[in-house]
Design a protein around this motif. Sequence first.
Motif, mmCIF file in Angstrom:
data_model
loop_
_atom_site.group_PDB
_atom_site.id
_atom_site.type_symbol
_atom_site.label_atom_id
_atom_site.label_comp_id
_atom_site.label_asym_id
_atom_site.label_seq_id
_atom_site.Cartn_x
_atom_site.Cartn_y
_atom_site.Cartn_z
ATOM 1 N N ASP A 162 0.834 -1.200 0.000
ATOM 2 C CA ASP A 162 0.000 0.000 0.000
ATOM 3 C C ASP A 162 0.872 1.254 0.000
ATOM 4 O OD1 ASP A 162 -2.466 -1.365 0.075
ATOM 5 O OD2 ASP A 162 -2.361 -1.546 2.250
ATOM 6 N N HIS A 210 -9.599 8.190 0.315
ATOM 7 C CA HIS A 210 -9.124 7.006 1.044
ATOM 8 C C HIS A 210 -7.869 6.476 0.359
ATOM 9 C CE1 HIS A 210 -9.142 2.819 2.560
ATOM 10 N NE2 HIS A 210 -9.741 3.341 3.624
ATOM 11 N N TYR A 211 -6.973 5.894 1.151
ATOM 12 C CA TYR A 211 -5.702 5.449 0.579
ATOM 13 C C TYR A 211 -5.882 4.369 -0.492
ATOM 14 C CZ TYR A 211 -5.554 1.106 3.400
ATOM 15 O OH TYR A 211 -5.805 -0.129 3.945
ATOM 16 N N ASN A 212 -6.973 3.632 -0.428
ATOM 17 C CA ASN A 212 -7.205 2.614 -1.460
ATOM 18 C C ASN A 212 -7.629 3.210 -2.798
ATOM 19 O OD1 ASN A 212 -6.558 0.245 -0.076
ATOM 20 N ND2 ASN A 212 -8.586 0.087 0.866
ATOM 21 N N ASP A 213 -7.983 4.506 -2.782
ATOM 22 C CA ASP A 213 -8.518 5.134 -3.993
ATOM 23 C C ASP A 213 -7.576 6.184 -4.582
ATOM 24 O OD1 ASP A 213 -10.931 3.681 -3.680
ATOM 25 O OD2 ASP A 213 -11.666 5.170 -2.246
#
Length: 386
Positions: free
Chosen positions: A220, A337-340
């Motif tokens: 990540d 968000h870090y996933n996006d």
Amino acid sequence: MNKPKILMLSDITGLGPDYHVGDEAMAEVAIDRLKALVGAENLILGCASPEKVPTTYGIRAFSFYHTPSKEFKALLFKKPLSFFKAIFTNIYQVIKCDKVVICGGGNMTSEWPGVLEARLRLLKVANFFKKDVYFVSQTVGPFTNNHRKQVDAIYAPAKWIGVRDKNFSHTQVSHKVSFALDDACFLEKKHNEYTKDISNKNTNYACVAMRKFGPMSDDDTRKIGSCIQQVISKDSLNTVFIPHHAPEGTEGDIKLINSIEDLWEENTLHIVNPIPLASSLKALTADSEYVISMRYHQLIFALSIGVPCIGIYVNEYTKAKLTGSFESLGLEPLVTHYNDVESNLPMLVQRAKANRHSFESAANSFLQNMTADSMKPYELLAAEVS
């Protein structure tokens, strides 16, 4: 009538290898304000590592350890002297003071149970001896159910519950809260020779602050770093990486950026190391084109001086903090968000750059209009006592 003796609690260390930029920035403002109002001789600050506080800030300090309640209770049987010493230290320091203030750094939240539970123990003592208690520049919560019950009971007699967000903290406690901008908004920006040299050598750059938090994996971290690098390089800018916490000078944010610095082409990444005073980092931020940050106080530095910025959050707690930083100045939260990050960051950067004037206007108008609100709890703290 006499000037009050004030006991401060703040999660700081003073300048050194464990310096935490955001926490120290808030503490520096709080200490400077109270020194001006009541004098350094009437202040004492409790923190886990007090050795460098007197030389950094010019006030006395004592050891106040953030031991979670379960571990603290176990000390009674494992290290009874340490157990009773901690209790009597709390009693002694509370009896000697007239007022108690919980200020940045360190929030009252279940995210940091040791900080929360240690402070609640001291506040119980303060309430018992009927000392005036103030909270300033806090994000309150989120809490576990058990913590929420304790907080509601212990906060009840507080003279002031000051929060730095408009739409979250008031839902976390059953008492009136008062909003004011984060104290670090009012930190003076002051280059030292080191940060001025970084600014001059990089000329056109974006500031970046990252941290590995909660569920994030190494993959990540690398994904986020790669996306940030690509966005900044498309703008033909260098990257100045600003670490906010690097325990022992090598861990934390420094370890993170060292693990992904190969993503940047040679001579396009400058890592600020060692970490200087927060006021110097704020000056370095002021010279940048824009900021991309996973760190709340890097956003605060940018927002308070009108630099366009984007936030990357990890969970409910960090979302509340990062979103609140924008909302406190009346701006639309440019966060993801870090996933996006791969899908959202390029668009958010473009929106931030296009709205530079809005950032500048918000900084100018809100800081001018909200200084009085920020000063109010300090003026109440400074009120003379008989």
